[in-house]
Design a protein around this motif. Structure first.
Motif, PDB file in Angstrom:
ATOM      1  N   VAL A 105      11.615  -8.616   2.598  1.00  0.00           N
ATOM      2  CA  VAL A 105      12.007  -7.304   3.114  1.00  0.00           C
ATOM      3  C   VAL A 105      13.047  -6.720   2.148  1.00  0.00           C
ATOM      4  O   VAL A 105      13.989  -7.419   1.770  1.00  0.00           O
ATOM      5  N   PRO A 106      12.884  -5.456   1.735  1.00  0.00           N
ATOM      6  CA  PRO A 106      11.876  -4.498   2.185  1.00  0.00           C
ATOM      7  C   PRO A 106      10.484  -4.860   1.684  1.00  0.00           C
ATOM      8  O   PRO A 106      10.334  -5.521   0.658  1.00  0.00           O
ATOM      9  N   THR A 107       9.492  -4.409   2.450  1.00  0.00           N
ATOM     10  CA  THR A 107       8.108  -4.737   2.125  1.00  0.00           C
ATOM     11  C   THR A 107       7.639  -3.940   0.909  1.00  0.00           C
ATOM     12  O   THR A 107       8.097  -2.820   0.658  1.00  0.00           O
ATOM     13  N   ALA A 108       6.729  -4.541   0.167  1.00  0.00           N
ATOM     14  CA  ALA A 108       6.134  -3.853  -0.975  1.00  0.00           C
ATOM     15  C   ALA A 108       5.172  -2.765  -0.489  1.00  0.00           C
ATOM     16  O   ALA A 108       4.731  -2.760   0.671  1.00  0.00           O
ATOM     17  N   ALA A 109       4.826  -1.860  -1.403  1.00  0.00           N
ATOM     18  CA  ALA A 109       4.055  -0.669  -1.032  1.00  0.00           C
ATOM     19  C   ALA A 109       2.700  -1.016  -0.426  1.00  0.00           C
ATOM     20  O   ALA A 109       2.252  -0.374   0.536  1.00  0.00           O
ATOM     21  N   GLY A 110       2.019  -2.015  -0.979  1.00  0.00           N
ATOM     22  CA  GLY A 110       0.706  -2.371  -0.447  1.00  0.00           C
ATOM     23  C   GLY A 110       0.787  -2.971   0.935  1.00  0.00           C
ATOM     24  O   GLY A 110      -0.063  -2.703   1.792  1.00  0.00           O
ATOM     25  N   SER A 147     -13.093   2.138  -9.519  1.00  0.00           N
ATOM     26  CA  SER A 147     -14.230   1.599  -8.757  1.00  0.00           C
ATOM     27  C   SER A 147     -14.095   1.844  -7.261  1.00  0.00           C
ATOM     28  O   SER A 147     -15.029   1.581  -6.500  1.00  0.00           O
ATOM     29  N   GLY A 148     -12.937   2.328  -6.843  1.00  0.00           N
ATOM     30  CA  GLY A 148     -12.689   2.530  -5.426  1.00  0.00           C
ATOM     31  C   GLY A 148     -11.987   1.366  -4.753  1.00  0.00           C
ATOM     32  O   GLY A 148     -11.506   1.506  -3.629  1.00  0.00           O
ATOM     33  N   ARG A 149     -11.942   0.205  -5.418  1.00  0.00           N
ATOM     34  CA  ARG A 149     -11.233  -0.938  -4.850  1.00  0.00           C
ATOM     35  C   ARG A 149      -9.731  -0.691  -4.855  1.00  0.00           C
ATOM     36  O   ARG A 149      -9.193  -0.027  -5.747  1.00  0.00           O
ATOM     37  N   LEU A 150      -9.058  -1.247  -3.856  1.00  0.00           N
ATOM     38  CA  LEU A 150      -7.615  -1.083  -3.741  1.00  0.00           C
ATOM     39  C   LEU A 150      -6.889  -2.173  -4.519  1.00  0.00           C
ATOM     40  O   LEU A 150      -7.314  -3.328  -4.548  1.00  0.00           O
ATOM     41  N   ALA A 151      -5.774  -1.814  -5.111  1.00  0.00           N
ATOM     42  CA  ALA A 151      -4.838  -2.765  -5.712  1.00  0.00           C
ATOM     43  C   ALA A 151      -3.528  -2.603  -4.962  1.00  0.00           C
ATOM     44  O   ALA A 151      -2.773  -1.649  -5.200  1.00  0.00           O
ATOM     45  N   LEU A 152      -3.274  -3.490  -4.020  1.00  0.00           N
ATOM     46  CA  LEU A 152      -2.153  -3.361  -3.097  1.00  0.00           C
ATOM     47  C   LEU A 152      -0.985  -4.239  -3.537  1.00  0.00           C
ATOM     48  O   LEU A 152      -1.061  -5.470  -3.456  1.00  0.00           O
ATOM     49  N   PRO A 153       0.129  -3.648  -3.985  1.00  0.00           N
ATOM     50  CA  PRO A 153       1.290  -4.450  -4.382  1.00  0.00           C
ATOM     51  C   PRO A 153       1.892  -5.183  -3.182  1.00  0.00           C
ATOM     52  O   PRO A 153       2.095  -4.594  -2.110  1.00  0.00           O
ATOM     53  N   HIS A 154       2.154  -6.470  -3.365  1.00  0.00           N
ATOM     54  CA  HIS A 154       2.782  -7.297  -2.333  1.00  0.00           C
ATOM     55  C   HIS A 154       3.947  -8.073  -2.936  1.00  0.00           C
ATOM     56  O   HIS A 154       3.969  -8.341  -4.151  1.00  0.00           O
ATOM     57  N   ALA A 155       4.885  -8.441  -2.083  1.00  0.00           N
ATOM     58  CA  ALA A 155       6.036  -9.223  -2.520  1.00  0.00           C
ATOM     59  C   ALA A 155       6.347 -10.273  -1.463  1.00  0.00           C
ATOM     60  O   ALA A 155       6.277 -10.009  -0.255  1.00  0.00           O
ATOM     61  N   LEU A 205      -6.482   8.393   3.934  1.00  0.00           N
ATOM     62  CA  LEU A 205      -5.747   9.277   3.029  1.00  0.00           C
ATOM     63  C   LEU A 205      -4.754   8.493   2.180  1.00  0.00           C
ATOM     64  O   LEU A 205      -4.687   8.666   0.961  1.00  0.00           O
ATOM     65  N   LEU A 206      -4.002   7.612   2.815  1.00  0.00           N
ATOM     66  CA  LEU A 206      -2.946   6.875   2.122  1.00  0.00           C
ATOM     67  C   LEU A 206      -3.504   5.814   1.179  1.00  0.00           C
ATOM     68  O   LEU A 206      -2.927   5.542   0.126  1.00  0.00           O
ATOM     69  N   SER A 207      -4.625   5.227   1.549  1.00  0.00           N
ATOM     70  CA  SER A 207      -5.174   4.167   0.713  1.00  0.00           C
ATOM     71  C   SER A 207      -5.660   4.698  -0.631  1.00  0.00           C
ATOM     72  O   SER A 207      -5.752   3.934  -1.605  1.00  0.00           O
ATOM     73  N   ALA A 208      -5.903   5.989  -0.707  1.00  0.00           N
ATOM     74  CA  ALA A 208      -6.333   6.578  -1.976  1.00  0.00           C
ATOM     75  C   ALA A 208      -5.270   6.404  -3.060  1.00  0.00           C
ATOM     76  O   ALA A 208      -5.587   6.386  -4.256  1.00  0.00           O
ATOM     77  N   GLU A 209      -4.003   6.236  -2.661  1.00  0.00           N
ATOM     78  CA  GLU A 209      -2.917   6.014  -3.620  1.00  0.00           C
ATOM     79  C   GLU A 209      -3.122   4.724  -4.420  1.00  0.00           C
ATOM     80  O   GLU A 209      -2.610   4.585  -5.533  1.00  0.00           O
ATOM     81  N   PHE A 210      -3.857   3.773  -3.837  1.00  0.00           N
ATOM     82  CA  PHE A 210      -3.984   2.444  -4.436  1.00  0.00           C
ATOM     83  C   PHE A 210      -5.384   2.180  -4.996  1.00  0.00           C
ATOM     84  O   PHE A 210      -5.650   1.073  -5.453  1.00  0.00           O
ATOM     85  N   ALA A 211      -6.247   3.197  -4.947  1.00  0.00           N
ATOM     86  CA  ALA A 211      -7.639   3.007  -5.365  1.00  0.00           C
ATOM     87  C   ALA A 211      -7.782   3.164  -6.869  1.00  0.00           C
ATOM     88  O   ALA A 211      -7.234   4.090  -7.478  1.00  0.00           O
ATOM     89  N   GLY A 212      -8.542   2.252  -7.471  1.00  0.00           N
ATOM     90  CA  GLY A 212      -8.853   2.344  -8.886  1.00  0.00           C
ATOM     91  C   GLY A 212     -10.147   3.107  -9.104  1.00  0.00           C
ATOM     92  O   GLY A 212     -10.734   3.648  -8.155  1.00  0.00           O
ATOM     93  N   THR A 265      -8.764  -5.581  -3.052  1.00  0.00           N
ATOM     94  CA  THR A 265      -9.626  -5.648  -1.875  1.00  0.00           C
ATOM     95  C   THR A 265     -10.327  -4.312  -1.686  1.00  0.00           C
ATOM     96  O   THR A 265      -9.957  -3.296  -2.290  1.00  0.00           O
ATOM     97  N   GLU A 266     -11.349  -4.336  -0.844  1.00  0.00           N
ATOM     98  CA  GLU A 266     -12.004  -3.088  -0.442  1.00  0.00           C
ATOM     99  C   GLU A 266     -11.219  -2.454   0.704  1.00  0.00           C
ATOM    100  O   GLU A 266     -10.666  -3.160   1.560  1.00  0.00           O
ATOM    101  N   ALA A 267     -11.197  -1.142   0.749  1.00  0.00           N
ATOM    102  CA  ALA A 267     -10.461  -0.450   1.801  1.00  0.00           C
ATOM    103  C   ALA A 267     -10.965  -0.843   3.187  1.00  0.00           C
ATOM    104  O   ALA A 267     -10.183  -1.070   4.115  1.00  0.00           O
ATOM    105  N   GLU A 268     -12.275  -0.952   3.350  1.00  0.00           N
ATOM    106  CA  GLU A 268     -12.810  -1.284   4.667  1.00  0.00           C
ATOM    107  C   GLU A 268     -12.507  -2.721   5.056  1.00  0.00           C
ATOM    108  O   GLU A 268     -12.372  -3.035   6.243  1.00  0.00           O
ATOM    109  N   GLU A 269     -12.400  -3.617   4.073  1.00  0.00           N
ATOM    110  CA  GLU A 269     -12.006  -4.990   4.385  1.00  0.00           C
ATOM    111  C   GLU A 269     -10.568  -5.024   4.870  1.00  0.00           C
ATOM    112  O   GLU A 269     -10.233  -5.727   5.837  1.00  0.00           O
TER     113      GLU A 269
END
Length: 270
Positions: A145-150, A254-262, A245-252, A208-212
């Motif tokens: 904490v604080p949580t990463a953006a993804g 190919s449409g797959r998400l790259a979600l930053p985690h910590a 809408l928000l997940s589009a910030e992390f889409a590459g 990951t995929e957004a729907e997953e």
């Protein structure tokens, strides 16, 4: 030791959700496994206990190193799935902070994100210390904490939709909580009587995929999932709209998400 309201809530949250977790957030939680096992000095012949084994990712990786592996989890669907996935390990149902093992039975103990799910983290660590031999290693991970953006993506969608965390999902009691920082986790291990404590931060992008990613929440996995599925249909639809809408910030491309985690990884000796 009596269970807390937080513990009781965790049992309800995770009941029957092993497969849903395995298909969504479980893939994220598997990322630190190699570093966790290195920190616990898990190698050929080591007797290792994996607490909160979930779907068995840590147990499987420890078996691949030649370790003699025992795993425990508080949720029966996790125990059943892990037992099928890792037949060479002994997988048992057990709830922290009371483990059915004698003092000093193991050379190493691992807990991958398990401290996020217990009502008394200090008591849980004291129990891990009890079952590891003198000089043995304990290694644990928690979300920082604080949580990463993804990690914050689903929570942002919930907030944007005006949804609130339901009252039947309590927060950890203030007297049992601790700072989710390197210093805070290190102090927690020290207060449990462990020595040579080291804590470090980890950052990575979970692909990951957004729907997953949405699917884990939509199936009620974790506190965020329970928050999502407890909403009326209109609010649930709004959460999904904001998520898209928000997940589009992390889409590459190919449409797959790259979600930053910590997260935090700490290890110490008994």
């Amino acid at each position: 030791m009596e269970s807390t309201a937080f513990d009781a809530s965790e049992r309800r949250i995770w009941a029957g959700r092993a497969k849903a977790y395995a298909g969504s957030f479980g893939k994220l939680c598997a990322h630190p496994v190699p570093r966790l096992l290195d920190a616990a000095r898990v190698r050929d012949g080591v007797r290792v206990l994996d607490v909160g084994t979930g779907t068995g990712a840590v147990a499987a990786a420890a078996c691949a190193r030649g370790a003699r592996v025992t795993g425990v989890d508080a949720e029966i669907s996790m125990v059943e799935l892990a037992a099928q996935a890792v037949p060479s390990a002994g997988i048992h149902l057990a709830v922290l902070p009371q483990l059915p093992f004698s003092d000093g039975l193991f050379d190493a103990v691992t807990g991958n994100f398990v401290l996020n799910h217990v009502g008394r983290p200090r008591a849980a660590l004291a129990e891990l210390r009890r079952v590891v031999r003198p000089g043995g290693w304990i290694a644990v991970t928690i979300w920082s904490v604080p949580t990463a953006a993804g990690q914050a993506l689903l929570g942002r969608a919930v907030e944007a939709a005006g949804a609130v965390r339901p009252s039947h999902i309590p927060a950890l009691a203030a007297e049992d909580d601790f700072p989710r920082t390197e210093a805070g986790l290190a102090e927690l291990l020290t207060s449990a009587g462990l020595k040579d404590v080291v804590c470090e931060s980890m950052q990575w992008d979970h692909h990951t995929e957004a729907e997953e990613w949405w699917g884990g929440a939509a199936e009620g996995v974790g506190a965020i999932g329970q928050t999502v599925v407890s909403q009326p249909d209109h609010t649930l639809g709004e959460i999904k709209r904001h998520f898209d809408l928000l997940s589009a910030e992390f889409a590459g491309p190919s449409g797959r998400l790259a979600l930053p985690h910590a997260a935090l990884l700490a290890h110490a000796r008994r």
